[in-house]
Structure formats: C-alpha cells, structure tokens
Design a protein around this motif. Structure first.
Motif, PDB file in Angstrom:
ATOM      1  N   CYS A  80      33.490  45.636  66.349  1.00 31.59           N
ATOM      2  CA  CYS A  80      33.453  44.467  65.468  1.00 31.59           C
ATOM      3  C   CYS A  80      33.672  44.935  64.031  1.00 31.59           C
ATOM      4  O   CYS A  80      32.947  45.793  63.538  1.00 31.59           O
ATOM      5  CB  CYS A  80      32.107  43.754  65.602  1.00 31.59           C
TER       6      CYS A  80
ATOM      7  N   GLU B 124      34.771  42.410  61.583  1.00 34.53           N
ATOM      8  CA  GLU B 124      34.665  41.222  60.732  1.00 34.53           C
ATOM      9  C   GLU B 124      33.312  40.592  60.992  1.00 34.53           C
ATOM     10  O   GLU B 124      32.959  40.306  62.129  1.00 34.53           O
ATOM     11  CB  GLU B 124      35.792  40.235  61.043  1.00 34.53           C
ATOM     12  N   TYR B 125      32.568  40.390  59.924  1.00 33.44           N
ATOM     13  CA  TYR B 125      31.214  39.884  60.055  1.00 33.44           C
ATOM     14  C   TYR B 125      31.104  38.539  59.358  1.00 33.44           C
ATOM     15  O   TYR B 125      31.800  38.273  58.385  1.00 33.44           O
ATOM     16  CB  TYR B 125      30.234  40.900  59.457  1.00 33.44           C
ATOM     17  N   LYS B 126      30.197  37.727  59.872  1.00 35.19           N
ATOM     18  CA  LYS B 126      29.981  36.408  59.280  1.00 35.19           C
ATOM     19  C   LYS B 126      28.504  36.237  58.967  1.00 35.19           C
ATOM     20  O   LYS B 126      27.658  36.969  59.497  1.00 35.19           O
ATOM     21  CB  LYS B 126      30.494  35.308  60.201  1.00 35.19           C
ATOM     22  N   ALA B 127      28.204  35.282  58.127  1.00 37.00           N
ATOM     23  CA  ALA B 127      26.814  35.015  57.772  1.00 37.00           C
ATOM     24  C   ALA B 127      26.024  34.695  59.041  1.00 37.00           C
ATOM     25  O   ALA B 127      26.480  33.964  59.907  1.00 37.00           O
ATOM     26  CB  ALA B 127      26.749  33.851  56.789  1.00 37.00           C
TER      27      ALA B 127
ATOM     28  N   ASP C  13      25.102  37.114  61.241  1.00 41.34           N
ATOM     29  CA  ASP C  13      25.188  38.279  62.125  1.00 41.34           C
ATOM     30  C   ASP C  13      24.104  39.294  61.753  1.00 41.34           C
ATOM     31  O   ASP C  13      23.814  39.500  60.565  1.00 41.34           O
ATOM     32  CB  ASP C  13      26.550  38.973  61.990  1.00 41.34           C
TER      33      ASP C  13
ATOM     34  N   VAL D  86      23.367  39.616  57.867  1.00 51.15           N
ATOM     35  CA  VAL D  86      24.393  39.281  56.880  1.00 51.15           C
ATOM     36  C   VAL D  86      24.119  37.854  56.390  1.00 51.15           C
ATOM     37  O   VAL D  86      23.988  36.931  57.188  1.00 51.15           O
ATOM     38  CB  VAL D  86      25.815  39.370  57.491  1.00 51.15           C
TER      39      VAL D  86
ATOM     40  N   VAL E 247      29.352  36.962  52.722  1.00 50.07           N
ATOM     41  CA  VAL E 247      30.503  37.844  52.943  1.00 50.07           C
ATOM     42  C   VAL E 247      31.401  37.839  51.706  1.00 50.07           C
ATOM     43  O   VAL E 247      31.135  37.125  50.740  1.00 50.07           O
ATOM     44  CB  VAL E 247      31.295  37.417  54.203  1.00 50.07           C
TER      45      VAL E 247
ATOM     46  N   ASP F  51      31.855  35.211  48.597  1.00 50.06           N
ATOM     47  CA  ASP F  51      30.703  34.310  48.442  1.00 50.06           C
ATOM     48  C   ASP F  51      29.932  34.654  47.174  1.00 50.06           C
ATOM     49  O   ASP F  51      29.935  35.800  46.711  1.00 50.06           O
ATOM     50  CB  ASP F  51      29.742  34.424  49.639  1.00 50.06           C
TER      51      ASP F  51
ATOM     52  N   TYR G 143      17.569  30.959  57.976  1.00 47.64           N
ATOM     53  CA  TYR G 143      17.862  31.406  59.336  1.00 47.64           C
ATOM     54  C   TYR G 143      16.599  31.347  60.177  1.00 47.64           C
ATOM     55  O   TYR G 143      15.487  31.537  59.655  1.00 47.64           O
ATOM     56  CB  TYR G 143      18.422  32.843  59.324  1.00 47.64           C
TER      57      TYR G 143
ATOM     58  N   VAL H 262      29.418  42.918  52.120  1.00 46.24           N
ATOM     59  CA  VAL H 262      28.530  41.850  52.581  1.00 46.24           C
ATOM     60  C   VAL H 262      27.205  41.958  51.835  1.00 46.24           C
ATOM     61  O   VAL H 262      26.856  43.019  51.317  1.00 46.24           O
ATOM     62  CB  VAL H 262      28.278  41.905  54.115  1.00 46.24           C
TER      63      VAL H 262
ATOM     64  N   LYS I 296      27.867  45.215  64.980  1.00 48.51           N
ATOM     65  CA  LYS I 296      27.102  43.986  65.120  1.00 48.51           C
ATOM     66  C   LYS I 296      26.139  44.129  66.299  1.00 48.51           C
ATOM     67  O   LYS I 296      26.530  44.545  67.387  1.00 48.51           O
ATOM     68  CB  LYS I 296      28.056  42.816  65.367  1.00 48.51           C
TER      69      LYS I 296
END
Length: 185
Positions: free
Chosen positions: A78, A80-83, A85, A101, A104, A107, A125, A150, A177
């Motif tokens: 992996c 590419e990370y997103k909020a 993760d 995360v 990214v 942001d 979260y 990030v 991830k």
C-alpha cells in the motif's frame, strides 16, 4: 487381513531385499516431506518480506483501538493512504510507531479548542479518546500537509506522540497500512 496381505507383511519382515526397498522408500518419503515443508516456509517468509510486515504496538497511544503489545500485520504494498487508515511508521530513531492518518497531502490541519479540523471541518474517529491539544511550539496551525506527507495522530490523544510533536510524516517512512491485529494474551 487377507492372506496375500499377511504374506506380503511377513515377506517384508524377513526378506533383506524387501526390507531395504522399504527403508529406501521411507527415506525418499521423508525427503519429500522435508522439501515440501522448506518450500512452504520459504514462501511464507517471502510473503512477509515482500508483501506483509509484522510490528508490535508500543504503549497506549492507540488505546482503545489497539493496546500495548498488540501484534499488527501491515500491507507493505500500500503506497496511497487516506484519512482514517492506521499505519506502521518507521522513525529515523529506529522506533516504530502505529498511528492513524488524519490528513493527507494538500489538506490543512488545525487544532483548536481540543478538536481537530481538516480543511475546516471537525474530524472524529471511532475509538478516539481525550482532547486534542497542541504539543509543540515548533508546529504552527493551521498546517498545510506537504506533497507525499501525512499528518498522523494516536487515538489516545492525551498520551500520543504524533504529528503534533514530530511534524508531518513522509509517505516513504510508512511501512504499510495495518490490515489485521491481534491482542496479546
């Protein structure tokens, strides 16, 4: 037992040639099983070396989502990370961090009144506890996350050492991830 099977068994017990053949067949069978085991072990090691990794959570910064000494397995492929993760991070000091995360590249992060805002909207979260306060005077907010970086936070905001102290994290420093975790007994 049939009479032929009995005769064959007796013959195997007394005939030296038959006994030698049987021992040779057993050695070959053991060799085959050993080679199969070594092949499977090599494949598992390669999978973990190339595709997956294992780390241990150190401390309570991700509590209650993850606990101290939990074992996590992460996906090395992996990139590419997103909020949202949860990732394993290799720090220059040699320490490994497990964090979430929150923002990214591109942001804008702001911490105000014990809350986190990303691009002007409050983010929360599941599992997040405590208030989110600024921790370092070296980091000013609002903070724009740079290219290939990030912003990470621990779920236990009051005890976590994260981007509020160490700054943004380069994507190249992320080991992978988190895909699976297991609590220690």
């Amino acid at each position: 037992m049939e009479i032929d099977a009995i005769k064959k068994k007796v013959l195997e017990d007394v005939d030296p040639e038959t006994r030698r053949k049987k021992k040779k067949e057993m050695r070959i069978q053991r060799l085959i099983v050993t080679l199969q085991f070594l092949g499977i072990a090599a494949v598992v090691i390669l999978i973990f070396y190339i595709l997956m990794g294992i780390s241990t959570v150190d401390g309570n910064s991700m509590y209650p989502t993850l606990h101290d000494k939990d074992i996590v397995i992460y996906n090395r492929r992996c990139k590419e990370y997103k909020a949202g993760d949860i990732v394993a991070i290799a720090r220059p000091s040699g320490e490994d961090y497990v964090k979430r995360v929150v923002a990214v590249a591109g942001d804008t992060v702001n911490i105000q009144d014990g809350k986190v805002y990303v691009n002007g909207e409050e983010v929360r979260y599941d599992g997040e506890i405590g208030t989110t306060e600024k921790k370092s005077s070296k980091i000013t907010y609002p903070l724009r996350v740079g290219d290939k970086e990030v912003f990470v936070l621990g779920d236990n905001r009051e005890v976590s050492r994260d981007s509020r102290e160490i700054g943004t994290v380069k994507v190249s420093d992320i080991e992978g991830k988190i895909e699976w975790y297991m609590g220690r007994p």
